[in-house]
Design an enzyme around this catalytic site. Structure first.
Site, PDB file in Angstrom:
ATOM      1  N   ARG A 103      55.859 -39.793   9.240  1.00 29.62           N
ATOM      2  CA  ARG A 103      54.861 -39.365   8.262  1.00 29.62           C
ATOM      3  C   ARG A 103      55.408 -39.643   6.872  1.00 29.62           C
ATOM      4  NH1 ARG A 103      52.717 -33.242   6.971  1.00 29.62           N
ATOM      5  NH2 ARG A 103      54.439 -33.287   5.492  1.00 29.62           N
ATOM      6  N   TYR A 118      52.438 -31.407  -2.073  1.00 32.60           N
ATOM      7  CA  TYR A 118      52.654 -31.010  -0.688  1.00 32.60           C
ATOM      8  C   TYR A 118      53.418 -32.096   0.085  1.00 32.60           C
ATOM      9  CZ  TYR A 118      52.075 -30.774   4.241  1.00 32.60           C
ATOM     10  OH  TYR A 118      52.366 -30.787   5.579  1.00 32.60           O
ATOM     11  N   ASP A 175      49.383 -37.189   5.545  1.00 27.89           N
ATOM     12  CA  ASP A 175      48.639 -35.924   5.559  1.00 27.89           C
ATOM     13  C   ASP A 175      47.960 -35.715   4.201  1.00 27.89           C
ATOM     14  OD1 ASP A 175      47.715 -33.355   5.906  1.00 27.89           O
ATOM     15  OD2 ASP A 175      49.611 -32.548   6.663  1.00 27.89           O
ATOM     16  N   HIS A 186      46.142 -33.143   3.545  1.00 28.36           N
ATOM     17  CA  HIS A 186      46.218 -31.692   3.362  1.00 28.36           C
ATOM     18  C   HIS A 186      44.970 -31.103   2.708  1.00 28.36           C
ATOM     19  CE1 HIS A 186      48.896 -28.091   3.466  1.00 28.36           C
ATOM     20  NE2 HIS A 186      49.289 -28.744   4.518  1.00 28.36           N
ATOM     21  N   GLU A 205      45.581 -37.602   8.137  1.00 31.20           N
ATOM     22  CA  GLU A 205      45.377 -36.220   8.602  1.00 31.20           C
ATOM     23  C   GLU A 205      44.667 -35.373   7.545  1.00 31.20           C
ATOM     24  OE1 GLU A 205      49.104 -34.505   9.727  1.00 31.20           O
ATOM     25  OE2 GLU A 205      48.376 -32.459   9.441  1.00 31.20           O
ATOM     26  N   GLU A 222      44.797 -28.501  12.395  1.00 33.08           N
ATOM     27  CA  GLU A 222      45.918 -27.551  12.390  1.00 33.08           C
ATOM     28  C   GLU A 222      45.500 -26.147  11.944  1.00 33.08           C
ATOM     29  OE1 GLU A 222      48.571 -29.636   9.624  1.00 33.08           O
ATOM     30  OE2 GLU A 222      48.295 -27.983   8.231  1.00 33.08           O
ATOM     31  N   ARG A 277      44.517 -31.808  16.252  1.00 31.52           N
ATOM     32  CA  ARG A 277      45.785 -31.336  15.695  1.00 31.52           C
ATOM     33  C   ARG A 277      46.069 -29.860  15.968  1.00 31.52           C
ATOM     34  NH1 ARG A 277      50.031 -32.326  13.947  1.00 31.52           N
ATOM     35  NH2 ARG A 277      50.002 -31.761  11.744  1.00 31.52           N
ATOM     36  N   GLU A 314      54.105 -33.790  16.520  1.00 27.98           N
ATOM     37  CA  GLU A 314      54.811 -33.580  15.251  1.00 27.98           C
ATOM     38  C   GLU A 314      56.110 -32.831  15.537  1.00 27.98           C
ATOM     39  OE1 GLU A 314      52.739 -31.000  12.521  1.00 27.98           O
ATOM     40  OE2 GLU A 314      53.858 -31.761  10.800  1.00 27.98           O
ATOM     41  N   TRP A 333      44.909 -26.302  -1.151  1.00 28.47           N
ATOM     42  CA  TRP A 333      46.332 -26.707  -1.096  1.00 28.47           C
ATOM     43  C   TRP A 333      46.605 -27.522   0.143  1.00 28.47           C
ATOM     44  CZ3 TRP A 333      50.545 -25.569   2.211  1.00 28.47           C
ATOM     45  CH2 TRP A 333      51.790 -26.070   1.740  1.00 28.47           C
TER      46      TRP A 333
HETATM   47  O1  KDG Z   1      51.606 -23.321   7.485  1.00 29.34           O
HETATM   48  C1  KDG Z   1      51.188 -24.475   6.853  1.00 29.34           C
HETATM   49  C2  KDG Z   1      52.002 -25.656   7.362  1.00 29.34           C
HETATM   50  O2  KDG Z   1      52.110 -25.604   8.752  1.00 29.34           O
HETATM   51  C3  KDG Z   1      51.342 -26.957   6.981  1.00 29.34           C
HETATM   52  O3  KDG Z   1      51.344 -27.060   5.599  1.00 29.34           O
HETATM   53  C4  KDG Z   1      52.110 -28.113   7.599  1.00 29.34           C
HETATM   54  O4  KDG Z   1      50.282 -29.591   7.160  1.00 29.34           O
HETATM   55  C5  KDG Z   1      51.285 -29.327   7.787  1.00 29.34           C
HETATM   56  C6  KDG Z   1      51.711 -30.275   8.818  1.00 29.34           C
HETATM   57  O5  KDG Z   1      50.980 -31.249   9.019  1.00 29.34           O
HETATM   58  O6  KDG Z   1      52.749 -30.075   9.415  1.00 29.34           O
HETATM   59 MG    MG Z   2      49.109 -31.110   8.187  1.00 25.14          MG
END
Ligand code: KDG
Ligand code: MG
Length: 427
Positions: free
Chosen positions: A166, A178, A235, A237, A261, A287, A308, A364, A427
């Site tokens: 990643r 992030y 990602d 995010h 992602e 996620e 995910r 992951e 975020w």
């Molecule tokens: O708790 C939040 C994290 O697990 C996240 O920010 C991690 O986005 C994430 C990832 O893809 O691992």
């Molecule tokens: Mg993620």
């Protein structure tokens, strides 16, 4: 924080279980490198099962849900009745879904699978149908504040064996992004920042236009440095609108990503229709989801390529297995969430499930710190880029109470974003 524990028996429809009755249920909290919540169930015959109940930044809500509302219902139930217990916890609460409830149900579910597999004398994946492959392709997190730092981090990950990576980078004009390791001395490995141990959440800044301009140039540079073969992931995010995500997907097509992602905050599943119409970059989402209903449109309309969900946040093995089976009918694969806020117990559960399902995609793997590994002693292995859960009966994880007691709970928050004008952003 000390552990909460409940012993004894109450009358339940399943209390004639004898030796497999749940005799003890403990909610354990420890913070070796970050906070973890673990449910430990013990049967009358002394068989122990572990389940991960960690909800990053909201840990104590799950502790309370388990302690106050779930543990009293478990005592005396037959540990063998996994499906019945899952349905009972899901349906009898009346209030359905949500991350706190589903993390609590997941912890019970995984602990019961651990017990059942130990009683069978088999690694858990055998009870899920046996191995469908020899090992699990894993991706690691490379990052850098600039290209030399990023290249260095990618090289270090490859030296560790990772065959898929990643890629996250800083964006010019944004102070803290992030996924980017704060200290290059850690080898550019992004680790403990997501839950900062502070009394208030850290504020970060964000500018989507700057990000959209910058990221394609990063992938162009990475591809020309490392060639076309290396699987690369990214990602987003949850920060883009659908049309912004569509543009990024299109712009990244020449660099052949394994996946993009969380391009949008996907609680609006229909938004993915727009993204999908514009780009062939594979999409991964889930996620922060916690039930199959969060995936209904995404899967039925084939708007994503990878699911995910985490075992820990999606109601456990029982529920996530069903989501993967649903997704499999649409050629959608797994990509189980595996950051460091999933404890080694949650990680082991993921690996057993990964090994058994047919539509495995990738796992992951962020790697825990030494203190976490000492607290949770696991049998899973990472060799030459592939994970394996090991062949111990059950999940293959032991919780060391003495080590755990050295690390009391610490308040921790995930960061949040503000735009330049002060508006709160995802975020
Ligand atoms: O708790 C939040 C994290 O697990 C996240 O920010 C991690 O986005 C994430 C990832 O893809 O691992
Ligand atoms: Mg993620």
């Amino acid at each position: 924080m000390s552990s909460a524990d409940q012993t004894g028996s109450t009358t339940t429809p399943t209390s004639s279980a004898g030796g497999t009755a749940i005799a003890r249920a403990e909610v354990l909290v420890t913070s070796p490198d970050r906070n973890f919540v673990t449910l430990r169930l013990t049967t009358a015959d002394g068989v122990v099962g572990l389940g991960d109940a960690t909800l990053n930044g909201r840990e104590l809500s799950v502790v309370s849900y388990l302690q106050d509302h779930v543990v009293p219902l478990l005592i005396g139930r037959d540990a063998h009745r996994i499906e019945d217990t899952w349905q009972f916890l899901y349906r009898s609460a009346y209030w359905r879904r949500g991350p706190v409830t589903m993390a609590a149900i997941a912890a019970v579910d995984v602990a019961l699978w651990d017990i059942k597999a130990k009683l069978a004398g088999m690694p858990l994946y055998q009870l899920l149908g046996g191995a469908s492959r020899n090992g699990l392709l894993a991706y690691g997190h490379a990052s850098g504040r600039d290209l030399p730092e990023l290249f260095d981090s990618i090289r270090k990950h490859r030296e560790q064996g990772f065959r898929a990576i990643r890629v996250q980078t800083s964006v010019p004009g944004i102070d803290s992004v992030y996924g980017v390791a704060a200290q290059p001395s850690t080898g550019g490995r992004y680790d403990y920042e997501p839950a900062q141990r502070t009394a208030l959440p850290a504020e970060e800044d964000w500018d989507t236009r700057a990000y959209l301009r910058h990221i394609p140039t990063v992938f162009e540079a990475v591809r020309s440095e490392f060639g076309p073969e290396l699987p690369l992931l990214h990602d987003g995010h949850h920060r883009m609108t659908p049309i912004q995500a569509a543009r990024l997907g299109k712009d990244l097509e020449p660099y052949d990503l394994f996946w993009l992602e969380d391009c949008t905050p996907a609680e609006n599943q229909e938004a993915l229709r727009l993204v999908r119409q514009h780009t062939t970059t594979p999409l991964a989402i889930g996620e922060v989801f916690n039930t199959v209903w969060d995936y209904q449109t995404l899967v039925r309309e084939q708007l994503i390529d990878y699911v995910r969900g985490a075992v820990t946040h999606t109601g456990g093995i029982t529920a996530l297995r069903r989501i993967f089976d649903f997704a499999a009918q649409y050629q959608i694969k797994s990509g189980i969430h595996g950051p460091t806020d999933i404890s080694p117990v949650g990680m082991a559960a993921a690996l057993h499930l990964d090994l058994a399902i047919h539509n495995f995609g990738i796992q992951e793997y962020m790697q825990h710190g030494a203190r976490t590994d000492e607290t949770f002693r696991s049998t899973f292995t990472f060799v030459d880029g592939f994970l394996h859960p090991g062949d111990e009966p059950g999940l293959g994880v032991l919780y060391d109470d003495d080590v755990a007691a050295r690390y009391p709970y610490q308040q921790a928050y995930l960061p949040f974003n503000r735009l330049k004008d002060g508006t709160v952003h995802d975020w």
